[in-house]
Enzyme design. Structure first.
Site, PDB file in Angstrom:
ATOM      1  N   GLN A  16       0.897  -1.249   0.118  1.00 27.53           N
ATOM      2  CA  GLN A  16       0.061   0.021   0.016  1.00 27.53           C
ATOM      3  C   GLN A  16       0.847   1.226   0.083  1.00 27.53           C
ATOM      4  OE1 GLN A  16      -3.185   2.491   2.571  1.00 27.53           O
ATOM      5  NE2 GLN A  16      -2.931   0.353   3.253  1.00 27.53           N
ATOM      6  N   ASN A  95       9.598   0.221  -2.215  1.00 27.16           N
ATOM      7  CA  ASN A  95       9.228   0.055  -0.599  1.00 27.16           C
ATOM      8  C   ASN A  95       9.435  -1.483  -0.302  1.00 27.16           C
ATOM      9  OD1 ASN A  95       6.787  -0.569  -1.925  1.00 27.16           O
ATOM     10  ND2 ASN A  95       5.732  -0.813   0.130  1.00 27.16           N
ATOM     11  N   ARG A 103      20.473  -6.265  -2.357  1.00 30.80           N
ATOM     12  CA  ARG A 103      20.698  -7.690  -2.657  1.00 30.80           C
ATOM     13  C   ARG A 103      20.545  -7.943  -4.457  1.00 30.80           C
ATOM     14  NH1 ARG A 103      18.488  -8.016   2.593  1.00 30.80           N
ATOM     15  NH2 ARG A 103      16.634  -8.280   1.919  1.00 30.80           N
ATOM     16  N   GLU A 138       1.394  -1.167   8.200  1.00 30.72           N
ATOM     17  CA  GLU A 138       0.607   0.057   8.560  1.00 30.72           C
ATOM     18  C   GLU A 138       0.394   0.007  10.135  1.00 30.72           C
ATOM     19  OE1 GLU A 138      -1.348   2.495   7.044  1.00 30.72           O
ATOM     20  OE2 GLU A 138      -1.484   3.288   9.084  1.00 30.72           O
ATOM     21  N   ASP A 167       0.587   3.977   6.047  1.00 33.46           N
ATOM     22  CA  ASP A 167       0.909   3.609   4.685  1.00 33.46           C
ATOM     23  C   ASP A 167       0.617   4.786   3.644  1.00 33.46           C
ATOM     24  OD1 ASP A 167       1.897   0.877   4.827  1.00 33.46           O
ATOM     25  OD2 ASP A 167      -0.175   0.051   4.676  1.00 33.46           O
ATOM     26  N   GLY A 247      -7.574  20.260  18.942  1.00 32.93           N
ATOM     27  CA  GLY A 247      -7.168  21.595  19.283  1.00 32.93           C
ATOM     28  C   GLY A 247      -7.684  22.351  20.427  1.00 32.93           C
ATOM     29  N   GLY A 248      -7.479  23.636  20.649  1.00 33.20           N
ATOM     30  CA  GLY A 248      -7.838  23.979  21.866  1.00 33.20           C
ATOM     31  C   GLY A 248      -9.620  24.218  22.168  1.00 33.20           C
TER      32      GLY A 248
HETATM   33  N1  CAO Z   1      11.884  -9.818  -9.255  1.00 31.15           N
HETATM   34  C1  CAO Z   1      12.702 -10.844  -8.582  1.00 31.15           C
HETATM   35  N2  CAO Z   1      12.457 -10.459  -7.287  1.00 31.15           N
HETATM   36  C2  CAO Z   1      11.665  -9.693  -6.791  1.00 31.15           C
HETATM   37  C3  CAO Z   1      10.957  -8.758  -7.608  1.00 31.15           C
HETATM   38  C4  CAO Z   1      10.827  -8.991  -8.999  1.00 31.15           C
HETATM   39  N3  CAO Z   1      10.466  -8.166  -9.827  1.00 31.15           N
HETATM   40  N4  CAO Z   1      10.326  -7.919  -6.784  1.00 31.15           N
HETATM   41  C5  CAO Z   1      10.687  -8.184  -5.392  1.00 31.15           C
HETATM   42  N5  CAO Z   1      11.247  -9.120  -5.348  1.00 31.15           N
HETATM   43  C6  CAO Z   1      12.113  -9.846  -4.223  1.00 31.15           C
HETATM   44  C7  CAO Z   1      12.848  -8.874  -3.217  1.00 31.15           C
HETATM   45  O1  CAO Z   1      13.912  -8.658  -4.080  1.00 31.15           O
HETATM   46  C8  CAO Z   1      12.916  -9.699  -2.228  1.00 31.15           C
HETATM   47  O2  CAO Z   1      14.044 -10.396  -2.134  1.00 31.15           O
HETATM   48  P1  CAO Z   1      14.882 -10.969  -0.971  1.00 31.15           P
HETATM   49  O3  CAO Z   1      14.216 -11.118   0.350  1.00 31.15           O
HETATM   50  O4  CAO Z   1      15.997 -12.100  -1.391  1.00 31.15           O
HETATM   51  O5  CAO Z   1      15.895  -9.680  -1.100  1.00 31.15           O
HETATM   52  C9  CAO Z   1      11.607 -10.543  -1.998  1.00 31.15           C
HETATM   53  O6  CAO Z   1      10.855 -10.493  -3.256  1.00 31.15           O
HETATM   54  C10 CAO Z   1      10.612  -9.761  -1.031  1.00 31.15           C
HETATM   55  O7  CAO Z   1      10.489  -8.562  -0.834  1.00 31.15           O
HETATM   56  P2  CAO Z   1      10.041  -7.865   0.475  1.00 31.15           P
HETATM   57  O8  CAO Z   1      11.228  -8.491   1.552  1.00 31.15           O
HETATM   58  O9  CAO Z   1       9.964  -6.244   0.349  1.00 31.15           O
HETATM   59  O10 CAO Z   1       8.525  -8.295   0.683  1.00 31.15           O
HETATM   60  P3  CAO Z   1       7.763  -9.048   1.895  1.00 31.15           P
HETATM   61  O11 CAO Z   1       6.571  -9.476   1.596  1.00 31.15           O
HETATM   62  O12 CAO Z   1       8.828 -10.120   2.691  1.00 31.15           O
HETATM   63  O13 CAO Z   1       7.871  -7.904   2.890  1.00 31.15           O
HETATM   64  C11 CAO Z   1       6.995  -5.637   3.465  1.00 31.15           C
HETATM   65  C12 CAO Z   1       6.562  -6.754   2.646  1.00 31.15           C
HETATM   66  C13 CAO Z   1       5.863  -4.440   3.046  1.00 31.15           C
HETATM   67  C14 CAO Z   1       6.890  -6.022   5.089  1.00 31.15           C
HETATM   68  C15 CAO Z   1       8.419  -5.062   3.136  1.00 31.15           C
HETATM   69  O14 CAO Z   1       8.611  -4.865   1.828  1.00 31.15           O
HETATM   70  C16 CAO Z   1       8.607  -3.834   3.923  1.00 31.15           C
HETATM   71  O15 CAO Z   1       8.994  -3.750   5.239  1.00 31.15           O
HETATM   72  N6  CAO Z   1       8.685  -2.808   3.067  1.00 31.15           N
HETATM   73  C17 CAO Z   1       9.074  -1.370   3.776  1.00 31.15           C
HETATM   74  C18 CAO Z   1       8.006  -0.641   4.678  1.00 31.15           C
HETATM   75  C19 CAO Z   1       6.534  -0.701   3.893  1.00 31.15           C
HETATM   76  O16 CAO Z   1       6.529  -0.118   2.959  1.00 31.15           O
HETATM   77  N7  CAO Z   1       5.710  -1.181   4.506  1.00 31.15           N
HETATM   78  C20 CAO Z   1       4.278  -1.087   3.868  1.00 31.15           C
HETATM   79  C21 CAO Z   1       3.628  -2.340   3.607  1.00 31.15           C
HETATM   80  S1  CAO Z   1       1.860  -1.912   3.456  1.00 31.15           S
HETATM   81  O17 CAO Z   1       1.433  -2.298   4.760  1.00 31.15           O
END
Ligand code: CAO
Length: 421
Positions: A16, A95, A103, A138, A167, A247-248
């Site tokens: 999001q 994000n 990586r 979020e 978000d 507010g106040g």
């Molecule tokens: N091709 C190949 N790999 C891809 C890719 C693509 N097009 N797009 C994503 N990936 C990979 C990433 O490189 C990552 O791989 P590694 O773990 O090996 O580095 C993997 O997919 C997972 O990505 P992620 O860790 O960002 O995703 P997640 O679902 O595990 O975590 C979230 C999600 C939102 C918790 C995390 O991305 C995060 O903390 N983001 C920052 C904060 C944020 O925006 N939070 C709001 C989320 S909305 O509530």
């Protein structure tokens, strides 16, 4: 012409926070290219699905006006395509979890080397420090940013709020950072890195409660909080203030006609000092205009329960819309508590483009919130979100210039899924 016409965004966002940012940029006219993992895509496409095998509302409502390319950024040919995209784009927005871009081999130093004019914009849960490696959603941000501890009732637990301040709020902050960096680039010729931590975004939106923390530290009380008038001692930290106004000016949520059966038959009612006389007239208490203990705002603070109970006796005889109609002409600030159903049926919001009906080939027509920022010289046409990989072919050929054998080589590599379009 649209405000951001000619600006190309490499949209590496998901879920999001990031998508709300790039959706705004798309509405302002940028060409937003959403990069998604082949065959998988943004996880929200399949979350909270209400139509089988169709993109969910979670996805469609956050990804309007974008194009989608399937691209495996960990595949060697995928990295080549991504490098070409970085060369062609003005902004990369991401994000991912902390470290994910590094990586992949596309950290800030590498991106800056490929395209020194590129702006790299990132959302993470926390800024540098002991929590910098955490994945954050979020409600974690709402808790870490001070919102949850100051939301809710004094005798209840901390509460998260429905507004997605962690978000969507952070997405808004990032969008402002991006357009500001684009503006600076006009003069400097250089890109830069723009970072927003969700904790920081929430704290920024909760800054009035930090104001109250310092007032509490200094004087030991917050006179406009209901608990002060009720004689309940304050602790060390800004307390939860229920529906007290931030507010106040004292304010509360009051029952209206029908509250017994309708969970949203309520109004917000503010007894702003400037409107006090009007309030007294409306509720049939003209004597309060001059009576000792009621006439001056400061004197009313220890009687807020009595005052609001008296006002509520009046609001309970009116619908929430009647309260609005009666109070508005007298400049008394009130607001009906609108349900999502009422909002979805509000023709006035459709007339301004704040609510929109969007056709979609898989799921049929759905409702969405349009662009809430209205610009007189940059109209917004809300278009449906892209299907997964819908524009892979167009982007490879029109944006990146792949053709002939070279295009076939990229497709055969498995880097771009099954190219469509
Ligand atoms: N091709 C190949 N790999 C891809 C890719 C693509 N097009 N797009 C994503 N990936 C990979 C990433 O490189 C990552 O791989 P590694 O773990 O090996 O580095 C993997 O997919 C997972 O990505 P992620 O860790 O960002 O995703 P997640 O679902 O595990 O975590 C979230 C999600 C939102 C918790 C995390 O991305 C995060 O903390 N983001 C920052 C904060 C944020 O925006 N939070 C709001 C989320 S909305 O509530």
């Amino acid at each position: 012409m649209k405000a951001l016409e000619g600006i190309r965004i490499l949209d590496f966002t998901h879920v999001q926070s990031g998508p709300t940012c790039t959706q705004l940029l798309a509405w302002f006219g940028a060409d937003v290219i959403k990069v998604e993992r082949p065959g998988v895509g943004d996880a929200t496409r399949k979350q909270l699905q209400d139509v089988p095998d169709a993109d969910s509302l979670y996805f469609t409502m956050l990804n309007h006006n974008k194009r989608s390319i399937e691209l495996n950024s960990k595949n060697e040919t995928g990295k080549e395509v991504l490098t070409r995209l970085v060369e062609e784009c003005d902004v990369l927005v991401e994000n991912f979890a902390p470290g994910a871009l590094d990586r992949m081999g596309f950290g800030w130093d590498r991106l800056n080397e490929i395209n020194p004019r590129l702006i790299m914009a990132s959302i993470k849960g926390f800024g540098p420090g002991k929590y910098e490696d955490c994945k954050v959603y979020e409600n974690v941000a709402q808790c870490a940013g001070g919102s949850a501890s100051t939301t809710g009732f004094l005798d209840g637990p901390p509460l998260v709020t429905a507004a997605q301040i962690g978000d969507s709020g952070t997405g808004l902050h990032l969008a402002l950072g991006i357009v500001t960096a684009l503006f600076q680039r006009e003069k400097s010729g250089r890109g830069q890195k723009v970072d927003v931590a969700m904790q920081d975004g929430v704290l920024n939106l909760t800054r009035v409660k930090l104001r109250d923390q310092q007032r509490l530290d200094r004087v030991g009380t917050l006179p406009e909080y209901s608990q002060a008038g009720e004689g309940i001692p304050f602790g060390e930290a800004t307390p939860r203030a229920g529906n007290d106004s931030g507010g106040g000016q004292p304010g509360r949520i009051l029952k209206c006609e029908g509250w017994e059966t309708d969970p949203n038959a309520y109004t917000y009612f503010i007894i702003q000092a400037a409107a006090w006389e009007g309030v007294c007239d409306v509720i049939g208490k003209p004597e309060w205009k001059t009576e000792d203990g009621f006439a001056k705002p400061g004197d009313r603070l220890d009687k807020l329960n009595h005052i609001f109970e008296t006002i509520e006796e009046w609001t309970m005889t009116k619908s929430k819309f009647e309260v609005m109609d009666i109070c508005n002409p007298k400049n008394i600030p009130v607001g009906p508590i609108l349900s999502m159903k009422e909002i979805a049926e509000d023709e006035g919001l459709y007339a301004t483009g704040t609510m929109v009906k969007v056709p979609h080939p898989e799921r049929g027509e759905y409702l969405s919130v349009g662009c809430p920022i209205k610009m007189s010289d940059s109209a917004v046409d809300v278009e449906r979100s892209p299907l997964l990989g819908e524009h892979t072919n167009d982007i490879l050929t029109d944006v990146l210039g792949y053709s002939g054998d070279d295009l076939e080589r990229v497709k055969a590599s498995g880097a771009v899924g099954e190219a469509k379009g």
